[in-house]
Design a protein around this motif. Structure first.
Motif: not given
Length: 347
Positions: A128-132, A134-138, A145-154
């Motif tokens: 899983h990936v934590l990002v600060p 939405p821009a980093t998530a995008a 290649g990181v699936a959206a379901e493996r990312i959480t915005i914290a």
């Protein structure tokens, strides 16, 4: 409910005064504040360019983790750890990615491509990936290649002001950011040099992170004749920084890229109108009504935005009110830890 144990692998000195280290320090404290057992893994300071000794030590520490724990990897580590070692990791993993390393300013093409390829390969092995933001998530879903379901915005938390606003005269323009090319302090200086007919002073707070750039910055200030009006303050204490936020009238950061930008939230909390750039996560961090955003690397446009807020009382008042309203709704660091804790427990 049982809270999952974890280790947080962070390279170097966790008290280093940068936004990334501050975020991770507060996250570590917040997870522990939940009553969660979180061990701090102190890795070598050479990441994200790990030497052989620091790489071997990092791999050994990760291999020694108890199998019932999880591990959070600082973005310098998750991006550059040996890919095979990461693939062999025997515990669930979370990467804390502030922004992909290949997006750093000033990299030569070969270095940029190397960082891109290894971070992309490594993220494939992260649970899983934590990002600060939405821009980093995008960025991670679109290019890495990181699936959206493996990312959480914290989203980072924000401490509420410890001092009531007390703007000084002439107006103080405050900039906070390490002395590094990405922060665009050279653009800010060139913009300020166009506004010497207006009444203002400026302070740039931030330690020297790139020694060569810091020297160039000091020289540029003198070449532009700004020595009497612009202070390169370097690192200041939390108390002194709070005083500067309270006495400032404007916040300005001519950044070339931000994965988030904690300092924007700090400025909003104090109700400061913000002048910055349309890049990275800045447009989603700084409300449109709270300031002015211009293109990167454009001293003229930056100067115009500053002049607008320095000379138009109506525009300034509207931006200040919008900034304060946005600041009052910002999440706390407890909110940030709660978000990360849910990720750990859901692995």
């Amino acid at each position: 409910m049982n809270l999952r144990r974890a280790a947080f692998a962070i390279p170097g000195d966790i008290t280093t005064p940068t936004g990334g280290y501050f975020y991770e320090r507060r996250l570590l404290e917040g997870l522990r504040g939940q009553g969660r057992d979180v061990r701090h893994l102190r890795l070598g300071a050479s990441f994200p360019d790990p030497n052989a000794t620091d790489m071997a030590d990092a791999i050994a520490q990760l291999e020694s983790l108890d199998p019932d724990s999880a591990v959070i990897l600082d973005g310098f580590v998750s991006a550059t750890l040996d890919t095979d070692a990461l693939a062999r990791l025997h515990v669930p993993s979370v990467a804390m990615v502030h922004h992909p390393l290949a997006l750093e300013v000033g990299l030569d093409p070969d270095r940029r491509e190397h960082l891109f390829q290894i971070e992309r390969a490594n993220l494939a092995h992260i649970d899983h990936v934590l990002v600060p933001s939405p821009a980093t998530a995008a960025m991670l879903t679109g290019s890495f290649g990181v699936a959206a379901e493996r990312i959480t915005i914290a989203r980072p938390g924000t401490d509420r002001p410890t001092r009531a606003p007390a703007p000084v005269r002439p107006p103080l323009i405050l900039c906070v950011g390490i002395q590094h090319p990405r922060k665009g302090h050279d653009i800010l200086l060139r913009a300020l040099a166009r506004l010497t007919d207006l009444d203002w002073t400026a302070v740039i707070v931030g330690q020297s992170y790139d020694a060569e750039f810091a020297r160039k910055l000091a020289n540029l200030r003198e070449e532009l004749g700004l020595g009497a009006r612009v202070t390169l303050a370097g690192y200041v204490s939390d108390t002194d920084l709070a005083d500067l936020y309270a006495t400032a009238s404007l916040f300005a950061l001519a950044t070339r890229y931000e994965g988030y930008g904690l300092v924007f939230d700090e400025a909003l909390a104090y109700g400061l109108p913000i002048v910055s750039c349309r890049t990275g996560a800045v447009p989603e961090t700084v409300p449109a009504a709270a300031g002015r955003l211009v293109a990167t690397d454009d001293p003229g446009a930056f100067a115009d935005a500053l002049a607008d807020l320095l000379t138009d009382e109506g525009a300034y008042g509207r931006c200040a009110a919008a900034a304060l309203a946005a600041g009052e709704s910002l999440p706390t660091w407890r909110d940030t830890a709660d978000t990360a804790g849910l990720v750990l427990d859901g692995l």
